[in-house]
Design an enzyme around this catalytic site. Structure first.
Site, PDB file in Angstrom:
ATOM      1  N   CYS A  82       0.817  -1.209   0.000  1.00  0.00           N
ATOM      2  CA  CYS A  82       0.000   0.000   0.000  1.00  0.00           C
ATOM      3  C   CYS A  82       0.860   1.271   0.000  1.00  0.00           C
ATOM      4  O   CYS A  82       1.438   1.586  -1.024  1.00  0.00           O
ATOM      5  CB  CYS A  82      -0.977  -0.067   1.178  1.00  0.00           C
ATOM      6  SG  CYS A  82      -2.455   0.894   0.904  1.00  0.00           S
ATOM      7  N   HIS A 174      -3.380  -5.407   1.832  1.00  0.00           N
ATOM      8  CA  HIS A 174      -2.659  -5.612   3.100  1.00  0.00           C
ATOM      9  C   HIS A 174      -2.638  -7.085   3.513  1.00  0.00           C
ATOM     10  O   HIS A 174      -3.470  -7.498   4.336  1.00  0.00           O
ATOM     11  CB  HIS A 174      -3.341  -4.820   4.219  1.00  0.00           C
ATOM     12  CG  HIS A 174      -3.157  -3.345   4.120  1.00  0.00           C
ATOM     13  ND1 HIS A 174      -2.183  -2.657   4.811  1.00  0.00           N
ATOM     14  CD2 HIS A 174      -3.810  -2.424   3.390  1.00  0.00           C
ATOM     15  CE1 HIS A 174      -2.253  -1.374   4.522  1.00  0.00           C
ATOM     16  NE2 HIS A 174      -3.247  -1.203   3.662  1.00  0.00           N
ATOM     17  N   GLU A 176      -0.784  -8.463   5.549  1.00  0.00           N
ATOM     18  CA  GLU A 176      -0.461  -8.599   6.987  1.00  0.00           C
ATOM     19  C   GLU A 176      -1.716  -8.538   7.854  1.00  0.00           C
ATOM     20  O   GLU A 176      -1.671  -8.849   9.033  1.00  0.00           O
ATOM     21  CB  GLU A 176       0.561  -7.526   7.406  1.00  0.00           C
ATOM     22  CG  GLU A 176       0.023  -6.113   7.606  1.00  0.00           C
ATOM     23  CD  GLU A 176      -0.274  -5.377   6.298  1.00  0.00           C
ATOM     24  OE1 GLU A 176      -0.131  -5.959   5.216  1.00  0.00           O
ATOM     25  OE2 GLU A 176      -0.674  -4.199   6.398  1.00  0.00           O
TER      26      GLU A 176
HETATM   27  N1  GLN Z   1      -3.713   6.282   1.149  1.00  0.00           N
HETATM   28  C1  GLN Z   1      -2.415   6.011   1.699  1.00  0.00           C
HETATM   29  C2  GLN Z   1      -1.325   6.837   1.046  1.00  0.00           C
HETATM   30  O1  GLN Z   1      -1.563   7.485   0.089  1.00  0.00           O
HETATM   31  C3  GLN Z   1      -2.078   4.538   1.587  1.00  0.00           C
HETATM   32  C4  GLN Z   1      -3.055   3.730   2.372  1.00  0.00           C
HETATM   33  C5  GLN Z   1      -2.474   2.529   3.038  1.00  0.00           C
HETATM   34  O2  GLN Z   1      -1.258   2.346   3.098  1.00  0.00           O
HETATM   35  N2  GLN Z   1      -3.348   1.725   3.603  1.00  0.00           N
HETATM   36  O3  GLN Z   1      -0.226   6.817   1.502  1.00  0.00           O
END
Ligand code: GLN
Length: 192
Positions: A82, A174, A176
Site C-alpha cells: 500500500c 494488506h 499482513e
Molecule cells: N492512502 C495512503 C497513502 O496514500 C495509503 C493507504 C495505506 O497504506 N493503507 O499513503
C-alpha cells in the site's frame, strides 16, 4: 544462518507485519533510524502501509531515503504494501511526490475514491492462487514497464494490485491483516 527481515517502523501497519513474520517463523526487527539500516543490513525489507506522505517525510528527515534507495538498487529484496508501494513507485499519476522511485511502475494514490475507501475481495495471485485481499484507501498500478522486467502478479477488476520487478514486490492490499500469510511466504522465498 537465518535471514533477517527489517520492517520499516516509522508509521503505519508495521506491528502487523512483525506479527505476520513471527507467525511464519521469520526473524525480524524494526527499522527506526539510519543506523538500523547501515550497522546490520537486513536481508530483506518490508515497507508497510500507512500514510506515504508521512513515511516519506520521516525517511527524509531521518536521512534514510538515500541509503534505502541504494540498498534496493543493489538488489536488497523489498516488499512494499500500500503506502510502501507508493514509496517504491517511479511515478505517481496524481501526486507530484517521488520517494524511493526504484520500481518502474506508475501508481495512482487513493485510487478507489472515498466511497470505496476500504473493501475486501478475492483475487488470483500468480504463484499463490486465490487469495483474500484487504484494501484500505489503496493505490493501484496504472502502468508498468514489462520491458524493464515488471510483472503483474494480481489483477482485480481490471486494476493491477500486485507486481514484481526482480527484488521488488508490491501489493495494493494488506496481506499482513489476513490470517493467510502466503504473500509473506512468497517474499521470504525472494530472500534465498
Ligand atoms: N492512502 C495512503 C497513502 O496514500 C495509503 C493507504 C495505506 O497504506 N493503507 O499513503
Amino acid at each position: 544462518m537465518n535471514k533477517r527481515i527489517g520492517v520499516l517502523a516509522l508509521q503505519g501497519a508495521f506491528a502487523e507485519h512483525m506479527a505476520a513474520l513471527n507467525k511464519i517463523g521469520a526473524d525480524c526487527f524494526e527499522i527506526r533510524q539510519k543506523s538500523d539500516l547501515t550497522l546490520q543490513t537486513p536481508d530483506g525489507i518490508i515497507l508497510p502501509g500507512g500514510e506515504s506522505t508521512v513515511i516519506g517525510k520521516l525517511l527524509q528527515e531521518l536521512d534514510m531515503l538515500g541509503d534505502l534507495k541504494k540498498l534496493i538498487e543493489k538488489g536488497l529484496p523489498v516488499f512494499g504494501t500500500c503506502a510502501g508501494m507508493i514509496l517504491l513507485a517511479g511515478k505517481l499519476s496524481n501526486d507530484d511526490h517521488k520517494y524511493l522511485g526504484t520500481m518502474d511502475i506508475t501508481v495512482k494514490r487513493n485510487a478507489y475514491g472515498r466511497q470505496l475507501g476500504s473493501f475486501q475481495t478475492m483475487g488470483l495471485f500468480k504463484g499463490i492462487g486465490d487469495l483474500g485481499m484487504t484494501f484500505i484507501r489503496a493505490p493501484y498500478i496504472e502502468t508498468l514497464s514489462e520491458d524493464k522486467g515488471v510483472e503483474a502478479l494480481a489483477v482485480v477488476n481490471d486494476r493491477i494490485v500486485a507486481a514484481r520487478q526482480g527484488n521488488m514486490l508490491v501489493t495494493s492490499f494488506h496481506p499482513e491483516l489476513s490470517e493467510d500469510l502466503r504473500v509473506h511466504e512468497y517474499f521470504i522465498q525472494m530472500l534465498t
